[in-house]
Design an enzyme around this catalytic site. Structure first.
Site, PDB file in Angstrom:
ATOM      1  N   HIS A 206       0.808  -1.220   0.000  1.00  0.00           N
ATOM      2  CA  HIS A 206       0.000   0.000   0.000  1.00  0.00           C
ATOM      3  C   HIS A 206       0.841   1.269   0.000  1.00  0.00           C
ATOM      4  O   HIS A 206       0.376   2.319  -0.435  1.00  0.00           O
ATOM      5  CB  HIS A 206      -0.937   0.008   1.213  1.00  0.00           C
TER       6      HIS A 206
ATOM      7  N   HIS B  68       4.620   8.142  13.689  1.00  0.00           N
ATOM      8  CA  HIS B  68       3.734   7.013  13.955  1.00  0.00           C
ATOM      9  C   HIS B  68       4.554   5.779  14.305  1.00  0.00           C
ATOM     10  O   HIS B  68       5.723   5.665  13.948  1.00  0.00           O
ATOM     11  CB  HIS B  68       2.800   6.730  12.777  1.00  0.00           C
TER      12      HIS B  68
END
Length: 315
Positions: free
Chosen positions: A115, A179
């Protein structure tokens, strides 16, 4: 205009764990604006800098950088699957130029991507095959990692090659910002998981892939309820990083070590090196002006989510 840049965060959690509708509108507006700008630019060649998440690159051979001569997307988390339109001759010439420029980059004639590559191609370009794309992998999860300086030098070398083609080129950076989703680490796993990281995970059984994806989805749901369940997002660092890119002070990041970055913003924040490489590539076309900056911390996506564009000032 001979060059254009667009950097954009990616997230596999779109549609699985989404933020409030007004936040989705913000994000979708930023993406739509970028897509329209790229459409108007009509690139003749795209360079996409992106990481991987143990879907295409593993510890059987883990390069710091790899340029794809051909590539296909696996379609994880519902993203597009299929062959990416890679111009093999140009990709080979790019790899030769980068090596001649003193940056060691591996090559792959069977690059498998996830992705991180597919999402920006879908969202910004309208699909995997609409434009010719040279995919450039930067290792951002599998220690030992390349540092900011090496990513910058890679980008500069790619940029010099891009400029030599005489084409309208688009540089895309995919990933980040702060993140730390639940990504396995070789030093902390054993048995089947260690074997998967060493290469057997390249072709996961469907049920195992689904379980892996569900773990990320569940982690995102927990993170929304309990911000202490994962490494916290760092909006202050994210905004500072965007400012560094916008001002062209890329070399200032050279001194930021990998361990320090992980502690400040999370272990997956190393994906921002794709943004540094993209901006460094653009710098080969001369001074640039950044624009269309967007940022919001989105815990539902376990991400400091951002976007930024840039173009040479001479344009």
């Amino acid at each position: 205009m001979s060059a254009l840049l667009q950097c954009l965060s990616h997230t596999p959690l779109v549609g699985f764990v989404d933020p409030a509708p007004d936040v989705l509108v913000e994000v979708n507006t930023a993406i739509a604006t970028a897509r329209e700008r790229i459409e108007c630019f009509s690139p003749e060649l795209v360079f996409l800098f992106s990481p991987d998440h143990y879907n295409g690159f593993f510890y059987d051979v883990m390069p710091s950088f790899c340029i794809g001569m051909a590539a296909h997307a696996i379609g994880d988390f519902g993203t597009a699957a299929g062959v990416i339109s890679v111009p093999q001759g140009l990709a080979e010439a790019c790899a030769e130029a980068v090596l001649a420029d003193g940056v060691d980059a591996a090559v792959s004639y069977r690059m498998q991507v996830d992705h991180g590559f597919a999402q920006p191609l879908e969202q910004l370009l309208g699909g995997l095959q609409r434009y010719p794309v040279i995919p450039v992998f930067i290792n951002a999860v599998a220690a030992p990692l390349p540092g900011f300086r090496r990513a910058r030098l890679l980008g500069e070398a790619v940029g010099r090659f891009a400029r030599s083609t005489g084409k309208r080129v688009l540089f895309l950076g995919s990933g980040g910002l702060s993140h730390q989703p639940p990504v396995p680490e070789l030093a902390r796993v054993e048995g089947l998981m260690a074997d998967r990281l060493k290469g057997s995970g390249r072709h996961l059984p469907a049920d195992e892939r689904e379980a892996r994806q569900q773990r990320v989805i569940n982690a995102a749901r927990r993170f929304v309820e309990d911000p202490d369940s994962l490494h916290p997002l760092n909006p202050e660092w994210d905004q500072s990083f965007l400012g560094t890119l916008a001002s062209g002070r890329l070399a200032e990041l050279d001194g930021l070590g990998n361990a320090e970055l992980s502690a400040i913003a999370g272990k997956s924040t190393h994906e921002v090196k794709t943004w540094v490489a993209a901006f460094a590539a653009l710098s080969a076309f001369g001074p640039y002006q950044a624009s269309h900056r967007y940022y919001r911390p989105i815990p539902e996506w376990i991400a400091g989510f951002g976007a930024i564009a840039a173009a040479p000032t001479q344009s």
